[in-house]
Design a protein around this motif. Structure first.
Motif, PDB file in Angstrom:
ATOM      1  N   ILE A 216      -9.357  -0.654   1.506  1.00 30.30           N
ATOM      2  CA  ILE A 216     -10.112   0.212   2.416  1.00 30.30           C
ATOM      3  C   ILE A 216      -9.712  -0.032   3.863  1.00 30.30           C
ATOM      4  O   ILE A 216      -9.476   0.911   4.640  1.00 30.30           O
ATOM      5  CB  ILE A 216     -11.632  -0.012   2.225  1.00 30.30           C
ATOM      6  CG1 ILE A 216     -12.055   0.465   0.827  1.00 30.30           C
ATOM      7  CG2 ILE A 216     -12.426   0.731   3.298  1.00 30.30           C
ATOM      8  CD1 ILE A 216     -13.477   0.093   0.462  1.00 30.30           C
ATOM      9  N   ILE A 217      -9.595  -1.314   4.253  1.00 32.79           N
ATOM     10  CA  ILE A 217      -9.207  -1.642   5.630  1.00 32.79           C
ATOM     11  C   ILE A 217      -7.800  -1.123   5.921  1.00 32.79           C
ATOM     12  O   ILE A 217      -7.541  -0.539   6.993  1.00 32.79           O
ATOM     13  CB  ILE A 217      -9.289  -3.166   5.851  1.00 32.79           C
ATOM     14  CG1 ILE A 217     -10.750  -3.623   5.802  1.00 32.79           C
ATOM     15  CG2 ILE A 217      -8.662  -3.554   7.199  1.00 32.79           C
ATOM     16  CD1 ILE A 217     -10.922  -5.127   5.793  1.00 32.79           C
ATOM     17  N   VAL A 219      -6.153   1.354   4.479  1.00 31.86           N
ATOM     18  CA  VAL A 219      -6.113   2.818   4.520  1.00 31.86           C
ATOM     19  C   VAL A 219      -6.569   3.339   5.876  1.00 31.86           C
ATOM     20  O   VAL A 219      -5.969   4.265   6.441  1.00 31.86           O
ATOM     21  CB  VAL A 219      -6.990   3.406   3.387  1.00 31.86           C
ATOM     22  CG1 VAL A 219      -7.255   4.895   3.619  1.00 31.86           C
ATOM     23  CG2 VAL A 219      -6.306   3.211   2.049  1.00 31.86           C
ATOM     24  N   PHE A 220      -7.608   2.754   6.433  1.00 34.48           N
ATOM     25  CA  PHE A 220      -8.116   3.226   7.724  1.00 34.48           C
ATOM     26  C   PHE A 220      -7.231   2.793   8.896  1.00 34.48           C
ATOM     27  O   PHE A 220      -7.283   3.394   9.972  1.00 34.48           O
ATOM     28  CB  PHE A 220      -9.549   2.743   7.934  1.00 34.48           C
ATOM     29  CG  PHE A 220     -10.557   3.601   7.224  1.00 34.48           C
ATOM     30  CD1 PHE A 220     -10.989   4.793   7.777  1.00 34.48           C
ATOM     31  CD2 PHE A 220     -11.054   3.226   5.979  1.00 34.48           C
ATOM     32  CE1 PHE A 220     -11.907   5.585   7.124  1.00 34.48           C
ATOM     33  CE2 PHE A 220     -11.974   4.016   5.312  1.00 34.48           C
ATOM     34  CZ  PHE A 220     -12.403   5.207   5.886  1.00 34.48           C
ATOM     35  N   ARG A 221      -6.416   1.765   8.681  1.00 40.14           N
ATOM     36  CA  ARG A 221      -5.507   1.334   9.744  1.00 40.14           C
ATOM     37  C   ARG A 221      -4.206   2.127   9.742  1.00 40.14           C
ATOM     38  O   ARG A 221      -3.582   2.278  10.790  1.00 40.14           O
ATOM     39  CB  ARG A 221      -5.196  -0.161   9.583  1.00 40.14           C
ATOM     40  CG  ARG A 221      -6.319  -1.077  10.048  1.00 40.14           C
ATOM     41  CD  ARG A 221      -5.904  -2.524   9.893  1.00 40.14           C
ATOM     42  NE  ARG A 221      -6.922  -3.435  10.435  1.00 40.14           N
ATOM     43  CZ  ARG A 221      -6.841  -4.763  10.367  1.00 40.14           C
ATOM     44  NH1 ARG A 221      -5.787  -5.333   9.781  1.00 40.14           N
ATOM     45  NH2 ARG A 221      -7.798  -5.513  10.871  1.00 40.14           N
ATOM     46  N   LYS A 223      -1.734   5.128   9.816  1.00 35.90           N
ATOM     47  CA  LYS A 223      -1.752   6.480  10.336  1.00 35.90           C
ATOM     48  C   LYS A 223      -1.152   7.491   9.363  1.00 35.90           C
ATOM     49  O   LYS A 223      -1.381   8.694   9.495  1.00 35.90           O
ATOM     50  CB  LYS A 223      -0.981   6.535  11.661  1.00 35.90           C
ATOM     51  CG  LYS A 223      -1.635   5.723  12.767  1.00 35.90           C
ATOM     52  CD  LYS A 223      -0.863   5.851  14.063  1.00 35.90           C
ATOM     53  CE  LYS A 223      -1.546   5.034  15.170  1.00 35.90           C
ATOM     54  NZ  LYS A 223      -0.812   5.132  16.459  1.00 35.90           N
ATOM     55  N   TYR A 225      -1.918   8.012   6.393  1.00 36.94           N
ATOM     56  CA  TYR A 225      -2.936   8.579   5.499  1.00 36.94           C
ATOM     57  C   TYR A 225      -3.715   9.663   6.244  1.00 36.94           C
ATOM     58  O   TYR A 225      -4.239   9.428   7.336  1.00 36.94           O
ATOM     59  CB  TYR A 225      -3.904   7.496   5.013  1.00 36.94           C
ATOM     60  CG  TYR A 225      -3.386   6.697   3.839  1.00 36.94           C
ATOM     61  CD1 TYR A 225      -3.606   7.117   2.526  1.00 36.94           C
ATOM     62  CD2 TYR A 225      -2.667   5.522   4.048  1.00 36.94           C
ATOM     63  CE1 TYR A 225      -3.120   6.377   1.456  1.00 36.94           C
ATOM     64  CE2 TYR A 225      -2.183   4.784   2.985  1.00 36.94           C
ATOM     65  CZ  TYR A 225      -2.415   5.220   1.694  1.00 36.94           C
ATOM     66  OH  TYR A 225      -1.933   4.494   0.637  1.00 36.94           O
ATOM     67  N   LEU A 227      -6.940  12.443   6.518  1.00 36.92           N
ATOM     68  CA  LEU A 227      -8.376  12.293   6.268  1.00 36.92           C
ATOM     69  C   LEU A 227      -8.686  12.528   4.793  1.00 36.92           C
ATOM     70  O   LEU A 227      -9.505  11.817   4.196  1.00 36.92           O
ATOM     71  CB  LEU A 227      -9.161  13.281   7.140  1.00 36.92           C
ATOM     72  CG  LEU A 227     -10.693  13.233   6.999  1.00 36.92           C
ATOM     73  CD1 LEU A 227     -11.227  11.857   7.378  1.00 36.92           C
ATOM     74  CD2 LEU A 227     -11.341  14.318   7.859  1.00 36.92           C
ATOM     75  N   LYS A 230      -7.668   9.487   2.833  1.00 35.63           N
ATOM     76  CA  LYS A 230      -8.620   8.393   3.006  1.00 35.63           C
ATOM     77  C   LYS A 230      -9.862   8.623   2.148  1.00 35.63           C
ATOM     78  O   LYS A 230     -10.386   7.697   1.516  1.00 35.63           O
ATOM     79  CB  LYS A 230      -9.001   8.272   4.473  1.00 35.63           C
ATOM     80  CG  LYS A 230      -7.862   7.781   5.363  1.00 35.63           C
ATOM     81  CD  LYS A 230      -8.274   7.733   6.823  1.00 35.63           C
ATOM     82  CE  LYS A 230      -7.115   7.258   7.698  1.00 35.63           C
ATOM     83  NZ  LYS A 230      -7.465   7.226   9.130  1.00 35.63           N
ATOM     84  N   LYS A 231     -10.346   9.880   2.134  1.00 39.16           N
ATOM     85  CA  LYS A 231     -11.518  10.203   1.322  1.00 39.16           C
ATOM     86  C   LYS A 231     -11.235   9.971  -0.162  1.00 39.16           C
ATOM     87  O   LYS A 231     -12.092   9.460  -0.889  1.00 39.16           O
ATOM     88  CB  LYS A 231     -11.931  11.652   1.561  1.00 39.16           C
ATOM     89  CG  LYS A 231     -12.590  11.908   2.905  1.00 39.16           C
ATOM     90  CD  LYS A 231     -13.009  13.365   3.030  1.00 39.16           C
ATOM     91  CE  LYS A 231     -13.699  13.631   4.359  1.00 39.16           C
ATOM     92  NZ  LYS A 231     -14.095  15.062   4.485  1.00 39.16           N
ATOM     93  N   THR A 233      -9.068   7.877  -1.474  1.00 37.14           N
ATOM     94  CA  THR A 233      -8.997   6.438  -1.730  1.00 37.14           C
ATOM     95  C   THR A 233     -10.389   5.824  -1.810  1.00 37.14           C
ATOM     96  O   THR A 233     -10.684   5.019  -2.704  1.00 37.14           O
ATOM     97  CB  THR A 233      -8.185   5.750  -0.619  1.00 37.14           C
ATOM     98  OG1 THR A 233      -6.871   6.306  -0.577  1.00 37.14           O
ATOM     99  CG2 THR A 233      -8.090   4.255  -0.876  1.00 37.14           C
ATOM    100  N   ILE A 234     -11.264   6.204  -0.867  1.00 40.71           N
ATOM    101  CA  ILE A 234     -12.636   5.691  -0.867  1.00 40.71           C
ATOM    102  C   ILE A 234     -13.360   6.120  -2.142  1.00 40.71           C
ATOM    103  O   ILE A 234     -14.097   5.335  -2.762  1.00 40.71           O
ATOM    104  CB  ILE A 234     -13.402   6.183   0.375  1.00 40.71           C
ATOM    105  CG1 ILE A 234     -12.765   5.637   1.647  1.00 40.71           C
ATOM    106  CG2 ILE A 234     -14.868   5.774   0.295  1.00 40.71           C
ATOM    107  CD1 ILE A 234     -12.744   4.141   1.735  1.00 40.71           C
TER     108      ILE A 234
END
Length: 313
Positions: A216-217, A219-221, A223, A225, A227, A230-231, A233-234
């Motif tokens: 999760i960390i 994926v959000f770091r 660039k 990926y 939006l 990211k959704k 993956t979450i």
């Protein structure tokens, strides 16, 4: 007098008029579990495009789920269908070993799945070099072998234990907790088995949690990926988290009740909890992976369309 057989009681407060209904429920559960997981195995076997590390893990989990259901459910079905709860002592030892073996194996497979996803997401350029098909096959075989170690220790100890009576197992199947309660004299068997179970279950769980947090960390770091990515993956991590929570958390309470006086469960509640965490994941896994995995959905659609053409032509 040394016992030569045990009696699987199941739900102690269940009225006999509901026995056949319960047997039908368990039979349906067994059929759906075996058929659903077998479909995953067949799809993997027939489709070369799925010969990838992630799908090897899925097949390993499917085979483990089939094995667990086959070890646990047929005798339980016989208990309520024909009122036949008698099981030989050595058969009971074998069932105990295999019940805990598949539990340990599933824990290791879930850890392998989490590490595979962690490598794929956090180290996308190294992943093809690190997680090759031969490496995944070797890791999977290692999991299937090493999972015998801790259950095997308990099984060997039980073969040297004495059982003088009573012989009624107040559970859906033979397990360490039930056999320890029926053994003669004082024994630290369950304490040793409890420690082993906590290690084989919750050490992998710790690594699984770290892996998914890392995913999760990362994926959000990153660039690269979007939006939407990211959704997705979450969402995937959340789904896996739910299954993992169902698999691990209730087990802790069931295994820990002998050590915490304030943590009490009636026999029926303990059996229901055991059945829930034992059979809900194997029942739901095929549906989760078939519905959420794009490649498998496309293969199933292609097979259905091909079947329709054959039927029409």
């Amino acid at each position: 007098m040394t016992l030569s057989e045990f009696i699987i009681v199941g739900f102690p407060d269940l009225q006999q008029e509901y026995f056949h209904l319960v047997a039908w429920i368990f039979l349906l559960l067994y059929v759906i579990t075996v058929v659903g997981n077998s479909i995953l195995v067949v799809i993997f076997s027939l489709e070369p495009s799925l010969q990838k590390p992630m799908y090897i893990i899925m097949v390993s989990l499917a085979l483990s789920d089939i094995g667990f259901a086959t070890v646990a459910l047929p005798k339980l079905i016989a208990r309520y269908w024909w009122n036949d709860g008698i099981i030989g002592i050595h058969t009971c030892f074998f069932q105990t070993h295999m019940i805990h073996y598949f539990g340990s194996l599933n824990s290791l497979i879930l850890l392998t799945m989490a590490l595979d996803r962690c490598l794929a997401v956090c180290f996308p350029f190294r992943y093809p070099l690190l997680m090759t098909v031969p490496n995944m096959v070797g890791l999977t075989v290692f999991c299937w072998i090493i999972a015998h170690v801790f259950p095997g220790i308990g099984t060997i100890n039980f073969t040297f234990a004495s059982f003088c009576g009573p012989n009624k197992i107040i559970q859906a199947f033979c397990d360490t907790l039930s056999l320890t309660a029926l053994s003669c004299g004082k024994t630290n068997q369950y304490g040793a088995s409890y420690g082993a179970a906590m290690f084989i279950l919750y050490f992998p769980l710790g690594l699984i949690i770290v892996s998914y947090f890392w995913i999760i960390i990362s994926v959000f770091r990153m660039k690269l990926y979007s939006l939407q990515g990211k959704k997705k993956t979450i969402s995937t991590c959340a789904t896996q988290g739910c299954i993992i929570s169902i698999y691990y958390i209730p087990r802790f309470f069931v295994y820990s009740t002998p050590f915490f006086p304030n943590l009490t469960m009636t026999a029926d509640k303990r059996i229901i909890t055991t059945l829930f965490y034992s059979f809900f994941p194997p029942l739901s896994n095929p549906f989760i992976y078939c519905l959420r995995t794009k490649e498998i959905k496309e293969i199933l659609k292609r097979w259905i369309q091909r079947g329709k053409r054959i039927a029409q032509g």
